[in-house]
Design an enzyme around this catalytic site. Structure first.
Site, PDB file in Angstrom:
ATOM      1  CE  LYS A  40      -3.488  -2.618  -0.291  1.00  0.00           C
ATOM      2  NZ  LYS A  40      -4.408  -3.195   0.666  1.00  0.00           N
TER       3      LYS A  40
HETATM    4  C1  LIG Z   1      -5.341  -4.366   1.085  1.00  0.00           C
HETATM    5  C2  LIG Z   1      -6.820  -4.245   1.093  1.00  0.00           C
HETATM    6  C3  LIG Z   1      -7.585  -4.520   2.245  1.00  0.00           C
HETATM    7  C4  LIG Z   1      -7.037  -5.198   3.462  1.00  0.00           C
HETATM    8  O1  LIG Z   1      -6.008  -4.548   4.080  1.00  0.00           O
HETATM    9  P1  LIG Z   1      -5.014  -5.415   5.017  1.00  0.00           P
HETATM   10  O2  LIG Z   1      -4.218  -4.349   5.690  1.00  0.00           O
HETATM   11  O3  LIG Z   1      -4.214  -6.285   4.110  1.00  0.00           O
HETATM   12  O4  LIG Z   1      -5.854  -6.173   5.965  1.00  0.00           O
HETATM   13  C5  LIG Z   1      -8.940  -4.254   2.205  1.00  0.00           C
HETATM   14  N1  LIG Z   1      -9.533  -3.773   1.105  1.00  0.00           N
HETATM   15  C6  LIG Z   1      -8.841  -3.522  -0.026  1.00  0.00           C
HETATM   16  C7  LIG Z   1      -9.560  -2.975  -1.205  1.00  0.00           C
HETATM   17  C8  LIG Z   1      -7.465  -3.770  -0.066  1.00  0.00           C
HETATM   18  O5  LIG Z   1      -6.791  -3.562  -1.203  1.00  0.00           O
END
Ligand SMILES: *Cc1c(COP(=O)(O)O)cnc(C)c1O
Length: 386
Positions: A184
């Site tokens: 991210k």
């Molecule tokens: C990455 C992601 C999540 C989950 O986040 P984590 O930190 O991996 O639990 C939820 N929704 C979307 C759209 C994502 O891309």
């Protein structure tokens, strides 16, 4: 062809993050403590949100938001089908039912008209997912929520930082959930953050994120804390560790710079691909600023000699990593088996999915890296002569 493989994503980790983690390791305090508190404070100020709660994943943030709303069996939450499974899975963790809806074919974000059509007497919340970093069209969604007395929880896993009509994502709906997963736009390895302006939801999330313990749970982790606590609910173990927050506080300082770097890459892609008949560049609403977590390019296979899957293989042969976001939830066995969705249920998402490919877009890419992606894409999509 580029000599080395270009990964789809690499995090931007400098010596400063390394030293920050080492300092926590040497401090004797590894779990939730002063660094988490600082990260929350600085994140809240950055977003402009009165409350920011650091957690060990974005999924945990989404789950806690629904818990704070008091969702349970019989309740329904409206979720777009073009998202990661975590968005809908947390609804089932509450015993509630995710109601999938289709997306707008241009922006790939949840379609407010479909949301309104999906509302039933059991609907309790809407979960807009800011796909790829672009904010959903929040004004109509917030208006629907107001008229039907629904809560909004935004999946902002892709949208740090992003703006909608000049307002920062994280200040728009009831609760907003960010992810700091390794891929991210800000990473703590694993981590997440929930922001809200509502003190009661903030309090419930904080308590339920740490075993359902009462009182000011945070004082237990400081010198001021004592041995006494009371358990009020069977809570979860979702707190962030100082080890992770040590990465976060450093990343937060450069989050705008990292976004500027992604914007520049996206603009170069846009310029290179805009006039190519086989390519459809991402559409960003004029009043929105995307975080450009993803660069979701769409192919027009009828103008090409290959389909999307082959295109990805050919990119790989040219040493370029890419990905697909997302396989729509209604095409996965679990959602079909459990809720009766079928191929064809959400045509806009399916039509987009067949043609989507996410290109690398991250600050560590050099100009030559970007050039090599552009060259490869253009080579593979140039119209066959004659
Ligand atoms: C990455 C992601 C999540 C989950 O986040 P984590 O930190 O991996 O639990 C939820 N929704 C979307 C759209 C994502 O891309």
């Amino acid at each position: 062809m580029r000599p080395e493989f270009l990964p789809f994503h690499l995090p931007s980790i400098s010596d400063e993050e390394v030293e920050s983690v080492v300092a926590v390791l040497r401090s004797g305090w590894l779990t939730t403590g002063p660094v988490v508190e600082r990260f929350q404070r600085e994140f809240g100020v950055y977003i402009g949100a009165p409350y920011a709660l650091a957690l060990n994943s974005g999924t945990a943030a989404l789950h806690l938001a629904l818990v704070a709303f008091g969702l349970g069996p019989g309740d329904e939450v409206i979720v777009p089908t073009l998202t990661f499974t975590a968005s809908a899975a947390v609804v089932t963790h509450c015993g509630a039912t995710p109601i999938l809806v289709d997306i707008c074919p241009d922006t790939l974000t949840i379609d407010p008209e479909r949301v309104e059509q999906a509302i039933t007497p059991r609907t309790r919340a809407i979960m807009p997912v800011h796909f790829g970093g672009q904010p959903c069209d929040m004004d109509p969604l917030l208006d629907i929520a107001r008229r039907h007395d629904l809560r909004t929880v935004e999946d902002a896993a892709h949208s740090l930082p992003a703006r909608y009509k000049g307002r920062t994502v994280g200040t728009l709906g009831d609760i907003t959930c960010f992810s700091f997963y390794a891929t991210k736009t800000l990473t703590t390895g694993e981590g997440g953050m929930a922001t809200t302006a509502n003190p009661e939801w903030a309090r419930r999330m904080r308590s339920m994120g740490l075993h359902g313990i009462s009182d000011d749970v945070w004082t237990r982790y400081t010198a001021a804390g004592s041995w006494y606590y009371e358990v009020l609910s069977p809570g979860f173990k979702y707190n962030m560790a100082d080890l992770a927050a040590a990465i976060g506080v450093v990343q937060l300082k450069k989050v705008d710079r990292m976004r500027d770097a992604r914007v520049r890459i996206a603009q170069r892609y846009n310029r290179a691909f805009a006039e190519m008949p086989a390519l459809e560049i991402p559409v960003v609403r004029t009043h929105s600023e995307s975080a450009w977590h993803l660069y979701p390019l769409r192919l027009r296979p009828e103008c090409m000699t290959m389909d999307r899957n082959r295109f990805i293989e050919e990119l790989k042969k040219r040493n370029i990593g890419s990905s697909v976001h997302f396989i729509p939830l209604h095409l996965h066995p679990y959602y079909q088996r459990t809720f009766g969705y079928r191929p064809g249920s959400f045509p806009n998402a399916e039509e987009a999915f067949e043609r989507l490919v996410s290109l690398p877009v991250y600050p560590n890419m050099t100009d030559a890296d970007v050039d090599s992606v552009i060259d490869a894409v253009q080579e593979l999509t140039r119209q066959p002569v004659g």
